[in-house]
Write a protein that holds these residues in place. Structure first.
Motif, PDB file in Angstrom:
ATOM      1  N   PRO A 663       0.802  -1.228   0.000  1.00  0.00           N
ATOM      2  CA  PRO A 663       0.000   0.000   0.000  1.00  0.00           C
ATOM      3  C   PRO A 663       0.831   1.272   0.000  1.00  0.00           C
ATOM      4  N   ASP A 664       2.091   1.181   0.394  1.00  0.00           N
ATOM      5  CA  ASP A 664       2.924   2.383   0.476  1.00  0.00           C
ATOM      6  C   ASP A 664       3.575   2.765  -0.840  1.00  0.00           C
ATOM      7  N   THR A 665       3.443   1.944  -1.855  1.00  0.00           N
ATOM      8  CA  THR A 665       4.043   2.276  -3.147  1.00  0.00           C
ATOM      9  C   THR A 665       3.356   3.496  -3.745  1.00  0.00           C
ATOM     10  N   ASP A 666       4.161   4.470  -4.185  1.00  0.00           N
ATOM     11  CA  ASP A 666       3.624   5.631  -4.886  1.00  0.00           C
ATOM     12  C   ASP A 666       3.449   5.259  -6.358  1.00  0.00           C
ATOM     13  N   ILE A 667       2.223   5.325  -6.832  1.00  0.00           N
ATOM     14  CA  ILE A 667       1.932   4.943  -8.215  1.00  0.00           C
ATOM     15  C   ILE A 667       1.322   6.146  -8.935  1.00  0.00           C
ATOM     16  N   TYR A 668       1.908   6.465 -10.095  1.00  0.00           N
ATOM     17  CA  TYR A 668       1.421   7.547 -10.944  1.00  0.00           C
ATOM     18  C   TYR A 668       1.025   6.963 -12.296  1.00  0.00           C
ATOM     19  N   ILE A 669      -0.137   7.342 -12.778  1.00  0.00           N
ATOM     20  CA  ILE A 669      -0.562   6.940 -14.119  1.00  0.00           C
ATOM     21  C   ILE A 669      -0.663   8.202 -14.975  1.00  0.00           C
ATOM     22  N   LEU A 670       0.185   8.278 -15.998  1.00  0.00           N
ATOM     23  CA  LEU A 670       0.210   9.418 -16.903  1.00  0.00           C
ATOM     24  C   LEU A 670      -0.653   9.074 -18.120  1.00  0.00           C
ATOM     25  N   PHE A 671      -1.710   9.812 -18.329  1.00  0.00           N
ATOM     26  CA  PHE A 671      -2.723   9.414 -19.312  1.00  0.00           C
ATOM     27  C   PHE A 671      -3.126  10.586 -20.196  1.00  0.00           C
ATOM     28  N   GLY A 678     -17.858   1.588 -19.047  1.00  0.00           N
ATOM     29  CA  GLY A 678     -18.732   0.598 -18.413  1.00  0.00           C
ATOM     30  C   GLY A 678     -18.487   0.511 -16.916  1.00  0.00           C
ATOM     31  N   PHE A 679     -18.565  -0.704 -16.371  1.00  0.00           N
ATOM     32  CA  PHE A 679     -18.389  -0.903 -14.931  1.00  0.00           C
ATOM     33  C   PHE A 679     -16.934  -0.768 -14.504  1.00  0.00           C
ATOM     34  N   LYS A 680     -16.013  -0.690 -15.451  1.00  0.00           N
ATOM     35  CA  LYS A 680     -14.596  -0.525 -15.108  1.00  0.00           C
ATOM     36  C   LYS A 680     -14.337   0.828 -14.462  1.00  0.00           C
ATOM     37  N   GLU A 681     -15.278   1.747 -14.641  1.00  0.00           N
ATOM     38  CA  GLU A 681     -15.160   3.052 -13.982  1.00  0.00           C
ATOM     39  C   GLU A 681     -15.071   2.906 -12.471  1.00  0.00           C
ATOM     40  N   ASP A 682     -15.754   1.914 -11.902  1.00  0.00           N
ATOM     41  CA  ASP A 682     -15.723   1.714 -10.447  1.00  0.00           C
ATOM     42  C   ASP A 682     -14.311   1.371  -9.972  1.00  0.00           C
ATOM     43  N   TYR A 683     -13.565   0.635 -10.797  1.00  0.00           N
ATOM     44  CA  TYR A 683     -12.186   0.275 -10.423  1.00  0.00           C
ATOM     45  C   TYR A 683     -11.251   1.490 -10.567  1.00  0.00           C
ATOM     46  N   TYR A 684     -11.522   2.333 -11.531  1.00  0.00           N
ATOM     47  CA  TYR A 684     -10.773   3.593 -11.680  1.00  0.00           C
ATOM     48  C   TYR A 684     -10.926   4.431 -10.412  1.00  0.00           C
ATOM     49  N   ARG A 685     -12.161   4.516  -9.937  1.00  0.00           N
ATOM     50  CA  ARG A 685     -12.419   5.295  -8.719  1.00  0.00           C
ATOM     51  C   ARG A 685     -11.756   4.637  -7.512  1.00  0.00           C
ATOM     52  N   GLU A 686     -11.790   3.305  -7.452  1.00  0.00           N
ATOM     53  CA  GLU A 686     -11.151   2.595  -6.351  1.00  0.00           C
ATOM     54  C   GLU A 686      -9.650   2.869  -6.325  1.00  0.00           C
ATOM     55  N   ALA A 687      -9.029   2.874  -7.508  1.00  0.00           N
ATOM     56  CA  ALA A 687      -7.596   3.153  -7.577  1.00  0.00           C
ATOM     57  C   ALA A 687      -7.290   4.554  -7.070  1.00  0.00           C
ATOM     58  N   ALA A 688      -8.111   5.523  -7.461  1.00  0.00           N
ATOM     59  CA  ALA A 688      -7.891   6.897  -6.997  1.00  0.00           C
ATOM     60  C   ALA A 688      -8.060   6.986  -5.486  1.00  0.00           C
ATOM     61  N   ASN A 689      -9.054   6.276  -4.965  1.00  0.00           N
ATOM     62  CA  ASN A 689      -9.285   6.288  -3.520  1.00  0.00           C
ATOM     63  C   ASN A 689      -8.141   5.644  -2.740  1.00  0.00           C
ATOM     64  N   LYS A 690      -7.413   4.724  -3.397  1.00  0.00           N
ATOM     65  CA  LYS A 690      -6.301   4.058  -2.728  1.00  0.00           C
ATOM     66  C   LYS A 690      -4.972   4.782  -2.929  1.00  0.00           C
ATOM     67  N   GLY A 691      -5.045   5.972  -3.492  1.00  0.00           N
ATOM     68  CA  GLY A 691      -3.847   6.789  -3.573  1.00  0.00           C
ATOM     69  C   GLY A 691      -3.115   6.766  -4.889  1.00  0.00           C
ATOM     70  N   VAL A 692      -3.639   6.062  -5.881  1.00  0.00           N
ATOM     71  CA  VAL A 692      -3.019   6.119  -7.214  1.00  0.00           C
ATOM     72  C   VAL A 692      -3.285   7.505  -7.790  1.00  0.00           C
ATOM     73  N   ARG A 693      -2.224   8.164  -8.267  1.00  0.00           N
ATOM     74  CA  ARG A 693      -2.364   9.534  -8.752  1.00  0.00           C
ATOM     75  C   ARG A 693      -2.374   9.541 -10.279  1.00  0.00           C
ATOM     76  N   PHE A 694      -3.287  10.329 -10.809  1.00  0.00           N
ATOM     77  CA  PHE A 694      -3.477  10.390 -12.252  1.00  0.00           C
ATOM     78  C   PHE A 694      -3.073  11.772 -12.758  1.00  0.00           C
ATOM     79  N   VAL A 695      -2.178  11.796 -13.728  1.00  0.00           N
ATOM     80  CA  VAL A 695      -1.682  13.056 -14.297  1.00  0.00           C
ATOM     81  C   VAL A 695      -1.914  13.011 -15.802  1.00  0.00           C
TER      82      VAL A 695
END
Length: 916
Positions: A663-671, A678-695
């Protein structure tokens, strides 16, 4: 309704009802009919019944009661569709309050020729054309708020672009704006469509959330508030605002689930089995279409055909028991009769008639030589309209029929059938395209369009008079199938075909079945891919009707629909396989990056390589302090102008897996755009809630990667512009993962050549029609499925694979197949054996043979597709295409320019006088 005599709107008087409860509407399957709405006094208070009394055809019976019928069936398909989101659930959209705020469904009706204003885009407030329109995306979707849905509705981005393009066709100067979050143009050719939309004049895509602020009390214009990274918060006024509403489950989803005993998932759609999204928890009950979740039309068609194929497996023992052969009347010989032409001019709702004066065209048609009958029809393709053509052909003794309507591509077989029902050879039918070739392209030139329609009808009548009867012929169908590709798509399709009693020959180029799925360990939804794959492979090898050829290479392919012959080199040696159908499922390849230090530094890897290391719990990865993922590597650029569809979700999956392990890994997704539809949006939100940063980054300013040292530690430094902060970011990473593009398989071009099929501009296989025939090629008897068609997820691949099997079974379940009579024929007396026709034919339908007169070209009518290329190449006019011969074509040209023909005839007469 079938007895309702109303044909055209001006014949109908809705004032016969006290409450004006009787209306007319435009269904697609039947002509204009009357219907009664909820304001009917009889329905409300048991009063009135005026309409019933005045109906001339006894078509209204208000005493009818609902009937309950019991039907015994062996299986059920739930294709319940969906429900558009109602924006009234959220007050801030002001729908129903501001008159010029409409939903995308409302706007779709405005664009329709059968809509409220006959296809004109008018504001309800003043019936004026709007010149500035805003589209607001994600209305009711991607919202974790009361009245909203957390998922992405998948189709809204593209349908909004479609509406912009059509709007621009109406008014090129209209100022159009799409307010969006991510532009999710993930489907086949969608990226090109997005680029086409963005390139339109006075068209803006603005990435911003929007608030509808106020309505001008005088003009009724609507002001919206939004923000940009350059200008901050601002307000702008629009003539009209379109809410791009999302897709909800069907209204009574819970009632349906309760009635049939099926389970729903958390959003209210049917709960899916990830290994077979068309089955439910109740045996014998299947689902298709949007009840699976938000789907576009092609995916809905896949699933519908796939559900049908699985029912075919279930009820194969009943196949053919209820089928009835259609009996046509005996065909009468009219070849020696004078032409008696009937002309039927279609309104096409209002697609044609709002531009072209249909009555004027009908009146003109009656003045043409050999035309003995002409009339207008609201929808010529409607069931009763087609029957009307048949009946009139019999009654009036017609021996030629011209239908002036739309393109022959879809409906020509239907109209030819009307002639067969009348006992006339179907090739005496001719179609005049006055929609695509006229009304749709001359919307602002009504008089000229009407004249052009008359010209087209005159040409087609002239041609119809010269048409000759042709005979189609029956070909036997070999009941075996050849499936090329042993991945998930090929194996799924093979099993479905084999389960319905047909031998399947499954070819795999590698030593093992499984394809690219062998490199996957799980899906975003949690499916154990390797366990599923092992079970699938086991079923294939254990099936007695599936014959697997590993290390297989096709050396030769020949034949035609129902009778193919393919030679295969494998560990078994050379095998000649005879089969009736071909399914191409050869998978795809992956891009090998040349950017971002890939191949130079082992800390830079692809998403698939990262997934493997996560699965193996490689300490370098699971113990990394920082990881950067870069999206759209090798696609959405000039070389590959398409979205690889699966990459965003793959990155989210890997990010969540890493967060679970560390959980302590800093993860950045450059997009560029996160396309977790579809329902994959829920996993996108889960990733953001767990600290994955999107740039977000822009293509003209991509991230830069270079090796560096920080506090003596060797790192990879990623520099990227953050457009929200308005500054460059430097991210120090231990690992970099690249979302590498999906590429067409290396074998794609070879397969296209062997089986005479075509490729899309991006190099993937091109289906016959994206919506009507999404798993078939233009070449009869050849089908496709899986990622070789275009990048897709496992669930979508399974949908399409069963869909392809369903279409294949429509061929293999028949004993014969019909070949067209419109094929080429060689006049051997004119043939000089130059071979130009053989070179021109892409279907291999022409070959030399030794005749009594020497070497001559000969056409195999079974292989000939009637495209006529050989005609144009032949220097001596030795090849003639039946149904499109020189006399027929020249008659149209002469009819188009009658003055020129008269001048030529006059010149000829003068020449005779001079000679005398």
């Amino acid at each position: 309704m079938e007895y309702c005599p109303v044909k055209y709107p001006d014949e109908f008087n809705q004032d016969i009802s006290k409450n004006k409860a009787v209306h007319v509407y435009f269904p697609q399957a039947i002509p204009l009919v009357a219907y009664i709405d909820e304001s009917c006094l009889y329905l409300k208070e048991n009063k009135c019944r005026i309409c019933e009394g005045v109906c001339q055809n006894n078509a209204i019976d208000l005493s009818q009661k609902p009937e309950r019928k019991e039907i015994n069936v062996g299986a059920i398909i739930l294709s319940t569709g969906l429900e558009p989101y109602d924006p009234r659930l959220r007050e801030e959209y002001r729908y129903g309050e501001f008159v010029n705020v409409v939903t995308s469904m409302d706007y779709e009706r405005l664009l329709s020729s059968t809509g409220a204003y006959g296809g004109e885009i008018l504001r309800a407030s003043d019936l004026k054309h709007p010149h500035k329109i805003a589209w607001i995306q994600c209305v009711g979707s991607r919202q974790v708020l009361p009245g909203g849905n957390s998922y992405c509705s998948a189709v809204c981005c593209t349908y909004a672009q479609k509406q912009v393009i059509i709007t621009k066709d109406h008014d090129v100067d209209c100022d159009c704006v799409i307010f969006h979050n991510d532009v999710r143009s993930y489907g086949k050719d969608f990226e090109r469509y997005y680029d086409r939309t963005a390139a339109l004049p006075k068209m803006r895509f603005i990435r911003s959330y929007v608030t509808i602020v106020r309505e001008d009390p005088v003009t009724k214009n609507v002001t919206v508030r939004y923000s940009t990274t350059d200008e901050g918060v601002k307000e702008e006024e629009f003539d009209m605002v379109v809410l791009s509403v999302g897709l909800n489950p069907p209204k009574d989803a819970e009632g349906i689930a309760s009635k049939y005993g099926i389970e729903l998932e958390s959003h209210g759609f049917c709960k899916l089995d990830p290994t077979n999204p068309m089955i439910t928890n109740q045996p014998g009950i299947f689902i298709s279409g949007a009840f699976q979740g938000p789907l576009d039309i092609p995916e809905s068609v896949f699933s519908a055909s796939g559900a049908g194929s699985q029912i075919g497996e279930l009820l194969d023992y009943r196949r053919g028991n209820l089928a009835k052969e259609r009996i046509y009347p005996e065909e009468r010989d009219v070849s020696q009769e004078e032409p008696r032409v009937g002309v039927f001019v279609c309104h096409c709702g209002a697609n044609i008639s709002r531009i072209v004066s249909v009555p004027s065209v009908v009146e003109y048609a009656l003045t043409l030589p050999n035309v003995v009958y002409a009339q207008e029809q609201l929808f010529s393709c409607a069931t009763n309209s087609a029957k009307e053509i048949t009946d009139i052909a019999r009654e009036k003794g017609l021996n030629r029929v011209v239908v002036a309507a739309c393109s022959p591509r879809t409906l020509e077989p239907l109209f030819r059938d009307t002639l067969r029902e009348a006992g006339i050879n179907q090739y005496y039918y001719e179609m005049a395209n006055i929609r695509e070739h006229n009304s749709w392209v001359h919307a602002k030139e009504k008089e000229e369009a009407t004249q052009k329609a008359k010209d087209i009808v005159r040409m087609k009548v002239a041609r119809a008079c010269l048409l000759e009867p042709l005979q189609e012929f029956e070909l036997p169908v070999n009941k075996n199938a050849l499936v090329i590709g042993g991945g998930i798509a090929g194996m799924t399709c093979s099993l479905s075909i084999a389960n319905q009693g047909h031998d399947v020959y499954l070819l795999e180029k590698d030593a093992q079945l499984g394809g690219i799925a062998r490199k996957l360990h799980s899906t975003l939804e949690g499916l154990d891919v390797q366990a599923y794959l092992s079970d699938l492979i086991r079923k294939v090898y254990q099936h007695p009707l599936i014959h697997v050829y590993e290390n297989a290479e096709i050396t030769e392919a020949s034949g035609y629909v129902g009778s193919f012959v393919t030679k295969v080199q494998s560990i078994r040696g050379v095998t000649e396989i005879k089969h009736g159908a071909v399914i191409i499922a050869i998978g795809a390849d992956l891009y090998t990056p040349t950017e971002y230090l890939y191949g130079e530094d082992d800390r830079v890897m692809t998403n698939l390589e990262l997934e493997e290391k996560i699965f193996q719990e490689d300490e370098k990865v699971t113990g990394a302090e920082s990881l950067v993922m870069i999206q759209c590597v090798g696609c959405r650029n000039e070389d590959r102008n398409y979205c690889s569809r699966i990459c965003c979700s793959q990155s989210i999956k890997n990010a969540l897996s890493l967060k679970e392990k560390n959980p302590d890994t800093d993860i950045y997704i450059l997009f560029r755009d996160m396309r977790t539809y579809g329902f994959k949006e829920d996993y996108y939100r889960e990733a953001a809630n767990k600290g994955v940063r999107f740039v977000r980054y822009e293509p003209q300013d991509p991230p830069e990667v270079e090796p560096a040292k920080e506090d003596g530690k060797s790192i990879l430094r990623v520099t990227v512009t953050d457009y929200v902060l308005g500054k460059k970011l430097e991210l120090d990473a231990d690992i970099i993962s690249l979302a590498a593009a999906v590429l067409p398989s290396e074998a794609t071009k070879e397969m296209a050549g062997l089986f005479k099929v075509v490729l899309s501009p991006d190099g993937f296989f091109k289906e016959a029609h994206v919506k009507l025939r999404p798993v078939e090629f233009g070449t009869d008897g050849v089908y496709l499925c899986g990622i070789t068609h275009y990048p897709k997820f496992i669930q979508e691949t399974i949908n399409q694979s069963y869909g392809a099997a369903g279409r294949v079974l429509t061929l293999l379940s028949r004993d014969t197949v019909t070949a067209s009579g419109s094929v080429c024929e060689v006049d051997e007396n004119r043939c000089i054996s130059c071979g130009a026709c053989i070179t021109a034919c892409t279907y291999g339908a022409i070959e030399f043979y030794e005749s009594p007169q020497g070497r001559k070209a000969r056409v195999n009518p079974i292989l000939c597709k009637g495209d006529g290329l050989c005609n144009t190449k032949c220097a001596t006019n030795a090849i003639m295409l039946k149904h499109f011969n020189d006399q027929e074509i020249l008659s149209e040209i002469d009819a188009l320019f009658p003055e020129a023909e008269e001048e030529i005839e006059a010149e000829g007469e003068e020449a005779k006088v001079v000679n005398l």
